[in-house]
Design an enzyme around this catalytic site. Sequence first.
Site, PDB file in Angstrom:
ATOM      1  CB  SER A 145      -0.956  -0.003   1.194  1.00  0.00           C
ATOM      2  OG  SER A 145      -0.252  -0.244   2.403  1.00  0.00           O
ATOM      3  CG  HIS A 197      -0.843   3.975   4.232  1.00  0.00           C
ATOM      4  ND1 HIS A 197      -2.094   3.671   4.735  1.00  0.00           N
ATOM      5  CD2 HIS A 197      -0.335   2.803   3.771  1.00  0.00           C
ATOM      6  CE1 HIS A 197      -2.333   2.378   4.571  1.00  0.00           C
ATOM      7  NE2 HIS A 197      -1.282   1.828   3.989  1.00  0.00           N
TER       8      HIS A 197
END
Length: 408
Positions: A145, A197
């Site tokens: 991610s 992230h």
Amino acid sequence: MRPNIVSEAGLQTRAGQWWDSIPFLTSAVVIVCGVIYLICLLVGYDTFYEICFLPEAVVSHFQVYRIYTSIIFHGSLLHVLFNMLALVPLGSELERIMGSIRLLYTIILLATSNAIFHLFIALVVAHNPFHPYDHFMNECAIGFSGILFSMIVIETTLSGVQSRSVFGLFNVPAKWYAFILLVVFQLLMSNVSLLGHLCGILSGFAYTYGLFNFLIPGPSFYAAIESSSWLASCVRRPKFILCSGGNPSAYIPTYTVQNTSSSGLFSGNIWRNVSSWMPQRETSAQSAQEDPRFPGRGRTLGSVQSTAVNSDSNLQARLLDNSRPTTPDTAAVGAGERLSNERQLQVTDVVSAGAGGYPLPQMPQVAYEEQIQKLVSMGFERTQVEVALAAADGDLNVAVEILMSQQG
């Protein structure tokens, strides 16, 4: 001619067509991550302590291998499923622009920069003189991610849109899109790496603003890799996209519409609906300048001229490359070359006509693009769709029959 030929395609056929439309590297990453998860599931490996990105281990034991092992392991079925469904539209889009080898290099570069940002922030937070906080030093992060957030930033910047839709619920300014997703996922999901992230977003912005330009090799580097004998079997595969040699697959036509917001929802395509939070291309600027990050030149379909002259469009123009100019006719020829040798005679004729300088069928810009999008949403590759529509003289049903015959 049966008018309902589209609806007769079975689920297995649709799935096969969807998979065949995914470029080489993107599909390879999906397979690798999926296989690794299945192996871990079968052998009962679920700690991930030895392979996750752990800043403390990287600093104290110099275990730099964690930078790359952490991105291909996932902690649960939903983790790997949603990451891969998000990768398919993003990776496919960027791979067609960059080429397979160039995208692989970019993924490695982004993984490295993500880790450097992660490590730096964790060290600063852990050793600040005001309130030391060592949680990030001992946080074990895995998953693709972080790279996905970098890709979101790159694709959003390249698209040039003014706003993005978050899950189809509300629109946000494009420059804040990745940060809004960061906050939303942090609130909706547990056990999510906020720093992982965030570092992905930082790497994406660093890439788009040219901070990594000195690390990006020239076209000769990729050409040498593509021409090597050990990669010959991969290069010959129809899904492999060259980043040198004038491969027209690296050129994705861009287009302009009145509405600059993206809903992210496309009816009739389940995969697009599941990954609706991914950015969708809507507008573009058409000037092109040299930039090694994004080869190819964005083109306006038909004769519609772009009227966007703001700073976002100027940035998009800076991201697009003009190193290999081409024409619509030669692009049609190149697209024909990428199709299989069993192409029907009708499609071969239209490619030959393109080589001879005959124009493709003319129709209103919006109608032509809608036909392309309908066929692409069915899982057909865009280059094949454009050639099939040309062979069918703009007749959608005939184009579907041509495409279905190619799959047979």
